[in-house]
Enzyme design. Structure first.
Site, mmCIF file in Angstrom:
data_model
loop_
_atom_site.group_PDB
_atom_site.id
_atom_site.type_symbol
_atom_site.label_atom_id
_atom_site.label_comp_id
_atom_site.label_asym_id
_atom_site.label_seq_id
_atom_site.Cartn_x
_atom_site.Cartn_y
_atom_site.Cartn_z
ATOM 1 N N HIS A 39 82.474 16.457 6.146
ATOM 2 C CA HIS A 39 83.724 16.108 5.474
ATOM 3 C C HIS A 39 83.512 15.955 3.977
ATOM 4 C CE1 HIS A 39 85.683 15.573 9.351
ATOM 5 N NE2 HIS A 39 84.499 15.152 9.740
ATOM 6 N N GLY A 70 50.693 8.604 -2.190
ATOM 7 C CA GLY A 70 51.817 7.671 -2.054
ATOM 8 C C GLY A 70 52.875 8.175 -1.073
ATOM 9 N N ARG A 71 53.245 9.451 -1.188
ATOM 10 C CA ARG A 71 54.323 9.974 -0.334
ATOM 11 C C ARG A 71 53.859 10.284 1.081
ATOM 12 N NH1 ARG A 71 52.974 12.950 -4.615
ATOM 13 N NH2 ARG A 71 52.153 15.060 -4.380
ATOM 14 N N GLU A 100 58.083 16.192 -4.745
ATOM 15 C CA GLU A 100 56.959 15.683 -5.538
ATOM 16 C C GLU A 100 55.690 16.478 -5.184
ATOM 17 O OE1 GLU A 100 56.691 11.348 -7.117
ATOM 18 O OE2 GLU A 100 55.273 11.410 -5.455
ATOM 19 N N GLU A 135 58.290 -0.922 -12.168
ATOM 20 C CA GLU A 135 59.411 -1.399 -11.347
ATOM 21 C C GLU A 135 58.928 -2.467 -10.362
ATOM 22 O OE1 GLU A 135 58.666 1.784 -11.896
ATOM 23 O OE2 GLU A 135 60.472 3.027 -12.043
ATOM 24 N N LYS A 157 50.469 1.289 -4.495
ATOM 25 C CA LYS A 157 49.128 1.869 -4.416
ATOM 26 C C LYS A 157 48.306 1.467 -5.642
ATOM 27 C CE LYS A 157 46.805 6.307 -3.986
ATOM 28 N NZ LYS A 157 46.925 7.746 -3.802
ATOM 29 N N LYS A 164 57.502 8.204 -17.748
ATOM 30 C CA LYS A 164 56.960 6.831 -17.714
ATOM 31 C C LYS A 164 56.433 6.452 -19.090
ATOM 32 C CE LYS A 164 55.198 6.745 -12.948
ATOM 33 N NZ LYS A 164 53.986 6.667 -12.130
HETATM 34 O O1 F6P Z 1 56.154 7.819 -9.957
HETATM 35 C C1 F6P Z 1 55.676 8.487 -8.845
HETATM 36 C C2 F6P Z 1 54.756 7.650 -8.008
HETATM 37 O O2 F6P Z 1 53.471 7.666 -8.521
HETATM 38 C C3 F6P Z 1 54.774 8.133 -6.564
HETATM 39 O O3 F6P Z 1 53.927 9.176 -6.336
HETATM 40 C C4 F6P Z 1 54.441 6.883 -5.832
HETATM 41 O O4 F6P Z 1 54.776 6.984 -4.484
HETATM 42 C C5 F6P Z 1 55.259 5.885 -6.593
HETATM 43 O O5 F6P Z 1 55.182 6.307 -7.943
HETATM 44 C C6 F6P Z 1 54.829 4.450 -6.456
HETATM 45 O O6 F6P Z 1 53.508 4.240 -6.880
HETATM 46 P P1 F6P Z 1 52.732 2.931 -6.507
HETATM 47 O O7 F6P Z 1 52.618 2.847 -5.012
HETATM 48 O O8 F6P Z 1 51.387 3.062 -7.154
HETATM 49 O O9 F6P Z 1 53.481 1.756 -7.040
#
Ligand code: F6P
Length: 548
Positions: free
Chosen positions: A383, A266-267, A352, A212, A206, A512
């Site tokens: 199990h 995002g979620r 979240e 990452e 987003k 972060k």
């Molecule tokens: O670290 C949390 C977050 O901001 C989530 O809310 C989001 O889904 C995820 O990181 C990834 O964010 P982005 O789509 O901006 O890379």
């Protein structure tokens, strides 16, 4: 007036403690009221929601309904659907429902109808998916794309991962892979069996700043460049983002960039272009059915009376368990191997959203808020951790999900066993086994009395452990859409009752920031002196282990 101050809240607590009113023995409750299942279950189409094994009464439900009215749930729901900026800490509308609205819908944000753009992105996604799936869009050397790697994390990963697995029977496009973790092992192990010539990367973020995702995307770009040259990159990358300028700076051509908007959290984003890997896997038609299923649930949520409204009732019962009963967690157990990633997906959606400690007004929340959410598919969980669910000292409400039919008619026997296990677990949690029953069972088997006395207490199940069951005919795209939208709205209902903002996520920021500050310390270019003694000691040990 806050929900907790409402007189009904005290009445709910009193009602729960009133042993005459609230069933403490669910076996007796079912015996005493043959209508219990009918009273405490709802259907919407082929989807059945059963909460009759939870210790509620009609009075409990009416008090909970009053709480929802005090919390202004209908007004808040209307505010969400109509594009008001209910995400007050980020000054944003919350409109994932617009992404699956019908063809004639009009949804206004800041005086502008957002639907033409929503439809345009969906159409562009469809055209791109068709081109990749049919082989008209190839890699740089003219070879067909056989593998699609989505690079994203959190909401830009979990939804597509969960849904692509769930819809495996409909998967007729290129193979799907998902890289999320910053751990180099993830991208390494994913790429080791792939060929750059036939691989397409979708960089999904987003913000297009998530460390990452950007680190993995750069590694992927190098992988393509090294094999095919820099000019090949364009044919092997697409992007999904709200930050179109940053995507352009990364070097992905505009015709391969699929946008979305700040009013999609995002979620809550798998319905947007973030769903591109799902669409490439199962095709635009199945993706459209997925959206249509979610829209059906939206309509149900928007219009059904509160106590006939599945997401509302699910949220009310969730709130009751968390706040009135004080249960700290809930387990989600899909009896469906293809929903294996549903618990992980719901962890982000729920925790979240509702893992907050201040109210909308910035005061400390007066009640507990979102519970710990966890789970695994059944029967595997049986199990592993079901022991604790049945006999542990904490009560953890369980949510069972199952389809009446599987996609493998030739393996119907497997499916019947699966369903028998699902039903047996909710029955066992509810009924339990008394000491007397345990003793009788052992005596019938001819066990010596002394042994019976010794072992029987270990074989007692307290029972009266609440569970809900969600049943549907088949896990097809439409049903998956309905189920995910149901969970989204349930989170909304609970967040409304907690009086918190379910749509921000400030709690992920501190870690972060500290990671950014610690990188040079781990790399050894900065001294750990500014860190606390534990962190500094850990860094020293890492350096020692690496011989640095
Ligand atoms: O670290 C949390 C977050 O901001 C989530 O809310 C989001 O889904 C995820 O990181 C990834 O964010 P982005 O789509 O901006 O890379």
């Amino acid at each position: 007036m806050a929900v907790t101050e409402a007189p009904f809240h005290a009445a709910l607590t009193a009602l729960r403690e009133d042993r005459e009113e609230t069933p403490t023995n669910m076996r007796e409750a079912f015996k005493a009221d043959p209508q219990r299942f009918a009273k405490f279950s709802l259907t919407d189409g082929d989807l059945l929601f059963d909460w009759s094994k939870c210790a509620v009464t009609t009075t409990t439900m009416h008090l909970l309904e009053k709480l929802a009215l005090v919390a202004k749930l209908p007004e808040r729901r209307e505010a969400m659907f109509s594009g008001q900026k209910i995400n007050i800490t980020e000054d944003r509308a919350v409109l994932h429902t617009a992404l699956r609205a019908g063809p004639d819908a009009k949804v206004m944000v800041d005086g502008k109808d957002v639907m033409p753009e929503v439809r345009a992105v969906l159409a562009a996604m469809g055209a791109f998916s068709d081109a990749i799936r049919s082989g008209t869009a190839t890699g740089a050397t003219g070879k067909r794309i056989t593998d699609v790697v989505n690079i994203g994390i959190g909401g830009s990963d979990l939804g597509p991962v969960m849904a692509t697995l769930a819809l495996a029977p409909y998967h007729d496009g290129p193979r799907s892979h998902f890289v999320s973790n910053i751990d180099g092992a993830h991208i390494h192990d994913t790429l080791k069996d792939l060929s750059p010539e036939t691989t397409l990367f979708i960089v999904a973020s987003k913000t297009f700043t998530t460390v990452e995702t950007m680190t993995n995307a750069e590694t992927a770009r190098k992988w393509v460049e090294q094999a095919l040259g820099r000019e090949a990159v364009g044919k092997h990358f697409a992007a999904v983002s709200t930050a179109l300028d940053k995507v352009a700076a990364f070097g992905i051509a505009p015709d391969r960039v699929f946008g979305f908007w700040d009013w999609v959290g995002g979620r809550y984003s798998l319905w947007s272009a973030i769903g591109l890997p799902i669409m490439i896997a199962v095709g635009p038609q199945h993706f459209a059915e997925f959206l249509a299923g979610a829209h059906e649930m939206d309509q149900h949520f928007a219009s059904a009376p509160l106590l006939k409204n599945i997401p509302v009732v699910m949220g009310l019962v969730g709130y009751y368990h968390r706040v009135v009963c004080g249960y700290p967690a809930r387990a989600v157990i899909p009896y469906d191997q293809r929903l294996a990633r549903l618990p992980a997906y719901l962890q982000q959606l729920d925790m979240e959203s509702n893992g907050k400690q201040v109210t909308l007004g910035g005061q400390k929340a007066a009640t507990p808020t979102g519970p710990l959410v966890w789970g695994e598919p059944g029967t595997n969980g049986q199990h592993a951790f079901f022991q604790l669910l049945h006999q542990g000292t904490d009560i953890i409400p369980v949510e069972f999900l199952a389809a009446a039919e599987g996609h493998e008619p030739e393996l119907k026997h497997h499916h019947d066993l699966l369903l028998a296990n699902c039903l047996a677990q909710s029955e066992a949690l509810m009924k339990g086994r008394t000491l007397e029953e345990a003793r009788r069972q052992m005596l019938t088997k001819g066990m010596p009395l002394e042994e019976v006395d010794r072992i029987a207490p270990h074989r007692v199940f307290p029972g009266n452990r609440p569970s809900i069951t969600i049943l549907y005919r088949l896990l097809d795209p439409r049903t998956l859409g309905r189920v995910i939208a149901l969970y989204e709205h349930r989170v909304f209902v609970e967040g409304t009752l907690y009086n918190i903002n379910s749509f921000d996520q400030w709690g992920v920021e501190l870690g972060k920031e500290l990671a950014t500050a610690l990188l040079p310390v781990v790399e050894g270019t900065e001294d750990a002196a500014r860190s606390d003694a534990s962190t500094a000691g850990l860094v020293r040990h890492i350096h020692q282990l690496r011989g640095e």
